[in-house]
Write a protein that holds these residues in place. Sequence first.
Motif, PDB file in Angstrom:
ATOM      1  N   ALA A  18       0.831  -1.203   0.000  1.00 50.10           N
ATOM      2  CA  ALA A  18       0.000   0.000   0.000  1.00 50.10           C
ATOM      3  C   ALA A  18       0.863   1.250   0.000  1.00 50.10           C
ATOM      4  N   ARG A  19       1.939   1.238   0.792  1.00 43.31           N
ATOM      5  CA  ARG A  19       2.850   2.388   0.825  1.00 43.31           C
ATOM      6  C   ARG A  19       3.536   2.567  -0.523  1.00 43.31           C
ATOM      7  N   SER A  20       3.907   1.452  -1.152  1.00 44.85           N
ATOM      8  CA  SER A  20       4.561   1.530  -2.454  1.00 44.85           C
ATOM      9  C   SER A  20       3.620   2.125  -3.496  1.00 44.85           C
ATOM     10  N   ARG A  21       2.341   1.706  -3.483  1.00 45.60           N
ATOM     11  CA  ARG A  21       1.365   2.264  -4.422  1.00 45.60           C
ATOM     12  C   ARG A  21       1.155   3.746  -4.170  1.00 45.60           C
ATOM     13  N   ALA A  22       1.106   4.121  -2.875  1.00 43.65           N
ATOM     14  CA  ALA A  22       0.912   5.534  -2.539  1.00 43.65           C
ATOM     15  C   ALA A  22       2.106   6.367  -2.987  1.00 43.65           C
ATOM     16  N   THR A  23       3.310   5.834  -2.793  1.00 43.42           N
ATOM     17  CA  THR A  23       4.508   6.553  -3.216  1.00 43.42           C
ATOM     18  C   THR A  23       4.530   6.721  -4.729  1.00 43.42           C
ATOM     19  N   ARG A  24       4.210   5.658  -5.440  1.00 40.71           N
ATOM     20  CA  ARG A  24       4.204   5.722  -6.904  1.00 40.71           C
ATOM     21  C   ARG A  24       3.175   6.743  -7.391  1.00 40.71           C
ATOM     22  N   ARG A  25       2.014   6.744  -6.763  1.00 42.25           N
ATOM     23  CA  ARG A  25       0.973   7.687  -7.156  1.00 42.25           C
ATOM     24  C   ARG A  25       1.392   9.126  -6.877  1.00 42.25           C
ATOM     25  N   ALA A  26       2.066   9.340  -5.733  1.00 37.40           N
ATOM     26  CA  ALA A  26       2.549  10.684  -5.406  1.00 37.40           C
ATOM     27  C   ALA A  26       3.608  11.145  -6.410  1.00 37.40           C
ATOM     28  N   ALA A  76      -1.930   5.251 -16.193  1.00 36.15           N
ATOM     29  CA  ALA A  76      -2.764   5.525 -15.017  1.00 36.15           C
ATOM     30  C   ALA A  76      -4.040   6.254 -15.421  1.00 36.15           C
ATOM     31  N   MET A  77      -3.921   7.192 -16.352  1.00 34.18           N
ATOM     32  CA  MET A  77      -5.097   7.898 -16.847  1.00 34.18           C
ATOM     33  C   MET A  77      -6.085   6.919 -17.487  1.00 34.18           C
ATOM     34  N   SER A  78      -5.592   6.019 -18.317  1.00 32.45           N
ATOM     35  CA  SER A  78      -6.463   5.085 -19.025  1.00 32.45           C
ATOM     36  C   SER A  78      -7.091   4.077 -18.077  1.00 32.45           C
ATOM     37  N   GLU A  79      -6.288   3.526 -17.160  1.00 32.25           N
ATOM     38  CA  GLU A  79      -6.787   2.493 -16.258  1.00 32.25           C
ATOM     39  C   GLU A  79      -7.850   3.033 -15.318  1.00 32.25           C
ATOM     40  N   ARG A 230      -5.335   9.842  -9.176  1.00 35.60           N
ATOM     41  CA  ARG A 230      -4.712  10.137  -7.889  1.00 35.60           C
ATOM     42  C   ARG A 230      -5.556   9.635  -6.731  1.00 35.60           C
ATOM     43  N   ASP A 231      -6.892   9.713  -6.868  1.00 36.76           N
ATOM     44  CA  ASP A 231      -7.793   9.367  -5.765  1.00 36.76           C
ATOM     45  C   ASP A 231      -8.768   8.266  -6.141  1.00 36.76           C
ATOM     46  N   VAL A 232      -8.407   7.414  -7.097  1.00 41.54           N
ATOM     47  CA  VAL A 232      -9.369   6.465  -7.649  1.00 41.54           C
ATOM     48  C   VAL A 232      -9.857   5.444  -6.619  1.00 41.54           C
ATOM     49  N   ASP A 233      -9.121   5.244  -5.547  1.00 42.55           N
ATOM     50  CA  ASP A 233      -9.582   4.309  -4.513  1.00 42.55           C
ATOM     51  C   ASP A 233     -10.818   4.838  -3.800  1.00 42.55           C
TER      52      ASP A 233
END
Length: 244
Positions: A18-26, A76-79, A230-233
């Motif tokens: 989860a931290r890795s996904r958050a870092t990548r998104r940031a 990320a935009m497409s997904e 950025r906030d898709v969750d």
Amino acid sequence: MANDAMSATDATRAPQQARSRATRRALLAAAGERFAVQGFHGTALAELVGNGAPTKGALYFHFSSKHAVAEALVAAMSESWDRVLPAVRRVAGDPLEALVLLTDAVIVRLDDPIVRGAGRVLRDRVVASPTLSEVSAWWRGQAEELLVEAQEAGLLRDEADPVWVAGEVVAGFAGRATMSDGWCGDTPLWDLVNDFWAGFLPLISTPAWAQRWAARPWRHRRPPVGVGPRDVDDLEIHAVGTSH
């Protein structure tokens, strides 16, 4: 004992992932902001961190090059968009309402730094695919799909061809998005598109549908949440309310 050890390992991995996904998104959000302002070619890889973004080491861990960052922004935009239409369908009362809610999602997504950065990457022609025209065609295709459903449900006037209407919706939105970018003072895009709907929907819908729509507080509907990568969750689409 082995199962207990595996459970403990899984419990440890979950927050790490989860931290890795958050870092990548940031990282993508920070890069998107830079690309949107400076363009892909005008931005150095080292400039993609800072202003509260993760460290340069994190950037190099997740991405091998500036081009890899650009590709990740577009992906990320497409997904994230793939999750929007199903969410719209779940809450909309009919296909024409779904068309409005889908357009709402596009408006809100334009405030997402990942989407803005991906849009600049497409304009700078950094990736081979998708192109800007392909992205526009995807949205137009989804609008056309909803309009065909509206036609089949008897919600469109006989002269309202779904293909033509979909093209007008996309063109009308694109023009107003350009206008809101400094051409119309402080008028938000949300308000410009609402004015478009006020004039356009009665032209394409049956009088009965238009009358029902006018009786609903559609101008006071809530904007969607989490429609950008950025906030898709936190994705949440709000249906148009009913009058009391």
